[in-house]
Design a protein around this motif. Structure first.
Motif, PDB file in Angstrom:
ATOM      1  N   VAL A   1       0.865  -1.185   0.000  1.00 19.81           N
ATOM      2  CA  VAL A   1       0.000   0.000   0.000  1.00 19.81           C
ATOM      3  C   VAL A   1       0.898   1.230   0.000  1.00 19.81           C
ATOM      4  O   VAL A   1       1.500   1.580   1.008  1.00 19.81           O
ATOM      5  N   GLU A   2       0.990   1.882  -1.149  1.00 22.32           N
ATOM      6  CA  GLU A   2       1.945   2.983  -1.343  1.00 22.32           C
ATOM      7  C   GLU A   2       1.435   3.870  -2.462  1.00 22.32           C
ATOM      8  O   GLU A   2       1.146   3.385  -3.558  1.00 22.32           O
ATOM      9  N   ASP A   3       1.310   5.189  -2.184  1.00 27.09           N
ATOM     10  CA  ASP A   3       0.771   6.097  -3.199  1.00 27.09           C
ATOM     11  C   ASP A   3       1.825   6.599  -4.171  1.00 27.09           C
ATOM     12  O   ASP A   3       1.478   7.155  -5.213  1.00 27.09           O
TER      13      ASP A   3
ATOM     14  N   THR B   1      -8.808   1.510  -1.271  1.00 24.66           N
ATOM     15  CA  THR B   1      -8.441   0.455  -2.212  1.00 24.66           C
ATOM     16  C   THR B   1      -7.725  -0.680  -1.497  1.00 24.66           C
ATOM     17  O   THR B   1      -7.954  -1.858  -1.791  1.00 24.66           O
ATOM     18  N   ALA B   2      -6.871  -0.336  -0.539  1.00 26.34           N
ATOM     19  CA  ALA B   2      -6.154  -1.365   0.225  1.00 26.34           C
ATOM     20  C   ALA B   2      -7.132  -2.264   0.971  1.00 26.34           C
ATOM     21  O   ALA B   2      -6.988  -3.497   0.974  1.00 26.34           O
ATOM     22  N   LEU B   3      -8.130  -1.665   1.611  1.00 28.68           N
ATOM     23  CA  LEU B   3      -9.106  -2.452   2.362  1.00 28.68           C
ATOM     24  C   LEU B   3      -9.923  -3.340   1.428  1.00 28.68           C
ATOM     25  O   LEU B   3     -10.246  -4.487   1.769  1.00 28.68           O
ATOM     26  N   ALA B   4     -10.246  -2.824   0.245  1.00 25.91           N
ATOM     27  CA  ALA B   4     -10.992  -3.621  -0.726  1.00 25.91           C
ATOM     28  C   ALA B   4     -10.158  -4.790  -1.234  1.00 25.91           C
ATOM     29  O   ALA B   4     -10.659  -5.918  -1.374  1.00 25.91           O
ATOM     30  N   ARG B   5      -8.865  -4.533  -1.515  1.00 33.21           N
ATOM     31  CA  ARG B   5      -7.993  -5.613  -1.984  1.00 33.21           C
ATOM     32  C   ARG B   5      -7.829  -6.678  -0.899  1.00 33.21           C
ATOM     33  O   ARG B   5      -7.804  -7.875  -1.181  1.00 33.21           O
ATOM     34  N   ALA B   6      -7.692  -6.235   0.348  1.00 32.76           N
ATOM     35  CA  ALA B   6      -7.540  -7.181   1.455  1.00 32.76           C
ATOM     36  C   ALA B   6      -8.805  -8.017   1.625  1.00 32.76           C
ATOM     37  O   ALA B   6      -8.739  -9.211   1.926  1.00 32.76           O
ATOM     38  N   ALA B   7      -9.970  -7.389   1.427  1.00 28.09           N
ATOM     39  CA  ALA B   7     -11.224  -8.131   1.552  1.00 28.09           C
ATOM     40  C   ALA B   7     -11.352  -9.185   0.454  1.00 28.09           C
ATOM     41  O   ALA B   7     -11.884 -10.279   0.680  1.00 28.09           O
ATOM     42  N   ALA B   8     -10.854  -8.859  -0.739  1.00 34.87           N
ATOM     43  CA  ALA B   8     -10.934  -9.796  -1.857  1.00 34.87           C
ATOM     44  C   ALA B   8      -9.962 -10.954  -1.696  1.00 34.87           C
ATOM     45  O   ALA B   8     -10.310 -12.114  -1.965  1.00 34.87           O
ATOM     46  N   HIS B   9      -8.756 -10.661  -1.271  1.00 33.30           N
ATOM     47  CA  HIS B   9      -7.726 -11.681  -1.070  1.00 33.30           C
ATOM     48  C   HIS B   9      -6.949 -11.310   0.189  1.00 33.30           C
ATOM     49  O   HIS B   9      -6.071 -10.445   0.139  1.00 33.30           O
TER      50      HIS B   9
ATOM     51  N   VAL C   1      -5.759   2.588   8.230  1.00 30.46           N
ATOM     52  CA  VAL C   1      -5.809   1.343   7.463  1.00 30.46           C
ATOM     53  C   VAL C   1      -5.401   0.178   8.351  1.00 30.46           C
ATOM     54  O   VAL C   1      -6.048  -0.884   8.360  1.00 30.46           O
ATOM     55  N   CYS C   2      -4.332   0.364   9.116  1.00 29.27           N
ATOM     56  CA  CYS C   2      -3.851  -0.688  10.016  1.00 29.27           C
ATOM     57  C   CYS C   2      -4.918  -1.024  11.057  1.00 29.27           C
ATOM     58  O   CYS C   2      -5.187  -2.205  11.327  1.00 29.27           O
TER      59      CYS C   2
ATOM     60  N   ARG D   1      -6.682  -4.650  11.428  1.00 25.98           N
ATOM     61  CA  ARG D   1      -6.586  -5.355  12.703  1.00 25.98           C
ATOM     62  C   ARG D   1      -7.977  -5.675  13.251  1.00 25.98           C
ATOM     63  O   ARG D   1      -8.173  -6.671  13.931  1.00 25.98           O
ATOM     64  N   GLY D   2      -8.952  -4.809  12.937  1.00 28.46           N
ATOM     65  CA  GLY D   2     -10.311  -5.065  13.395  1.00 28.46           C
ATOM     66  C   GLY D   2     -10.931  -6.266  12.721  1.00 28.46           C
ATOM     67  O   GLY D   2     -11.816  -6.911  13.284  1.00 28.46           O
ATOM     68  N   ARG D   3     -10.454  -6.597  11.529  1.00 26.74           N
ATOM     69  CA  ARG D   3     -11.005  -7.743  10.810  1.00 26.74           C
ATOM     70  C   ARG D   3     -10.304  -9.039  11.173  1.00 26.74           C
ATOM     71  O   ARG D   3     -10.940 -10.088  11.282  1.00 26.74           O
TER      72      ARG D   3
END
Length: 248
Positions: free
Chosen positions: A26-28, A55-63, A82-83, A87-89
């Motif tokens: 995750v890097e802009d 976008t990072a959270l969406a990518r993490a949710a997908a994979h 984001v962290c 961590r909440g998930r």
């Protein structure tokens, strides 16, 4: 020889080489992201990329990733948030990238659950080594015996820890730190010792150890302000005392 594969996520249908880790970068800064992804890819890892927090959270949710390399300064939603949300998930190792040199910012990253951090500018090879170090600790080569003392129990293969039967929500490093203390009751270890034995590094910011000890105390001590299990030995370091005599 035929290469074996394993699924990357429940119901995804996607396959990847067995043993390869999925790393979310995750890097802009596109140039930094490209370099980091390239180095990790050459080490055999499967790399996902995101340029912002949503976008990072969406990518993490997908994979769901095996590890996240997370920039602190992101547009819209910073790396700390984001962290927190990841961590909440569920548990996932996080290595934070930051251009900030202020120690308070680094400590804040550790406080929200980052397992390590690398300050920009950084060596891509150093980052890869840190990634490999973290992944080794999440995938132990052997199955160590369960550990228990003072109402605490740790199951290293299952990466589970409990206190009086209730499961503890520990980060990767907190789990490793507790396991190390349980393996060596009564012994005093300096912060340098713990950095080497738990983090696997002969150098690093020792405040990392201090922060993790404080966080771990908050989860295993009845009164973190008056720790009885993880004691400070002034001028030396820390000692795990399963008898629970009051420390400081």
């Amino acid at each position: 020889m035929q290469e074996s594969y394993e699924p990357t996520g429940a119901g995804s249908g996607e396959r990847r080489p067995a043993g390869a880790a999925r790393v979310l970068v995750v890097e802009d800064d596109a140039t930094v992201a490209e370099i980091v992804s390239g180095y990790l890819g050459r080490e055999g890892h499967v790399v996902d990329r995101a340029g912002d927090g949503p976008t990072a959270l969406a990518r993490a949710a997908a994979h769901w990733p095996d590890l996240v390399v997370l920039d602190l300064m992101l547009p819209g939603m910073d790396g700390l948030e984001v962290c927190r949300r990841m961590r909440g998930r569920g548990p996932v190792p996080v290595i934070m990238l930051t251009a900030r040199g202020d120690e308070d910012d680094r400590i804040l990253g550790l406080e929200v659950g980052a397992d390590d951090y690398v300050t920009k500018p950084f060596s891509p090879r150093e980052l890869v080594l840190r990634v490999e170090s973290v992944l080794r600790r999440t995938r132990p080569a052997t199955a160590p015996r369960p550990l228990a003392a003072a109402g605490l129990a740790v199951d290293p293969p299952g990466r589970r820890a409990t206190k009086d039967g209730a499961e503890l929500a520990l980060t990767l490093r907190e789990f490793d730190l507790l396991s190390f203390f349980l393996r060596h009751p009564g012994r005093v270890f300096s912060r340098e010792d713990l950095m080497r034995e738990v983090w696997g590094w002969d150098f690093g910011d020792l405040s990392t150890v201090t922060v993790h000890v404080r966080r771990l105390r908050g989860k295993v001590e009845d009164d973190p302000a008056r720790p009885r299990l993880i004691q400070t030995v002034w001028g030396v370091g820390y000692r795990f005392d399963p008898t629970g005599h009051e420390g400081s």
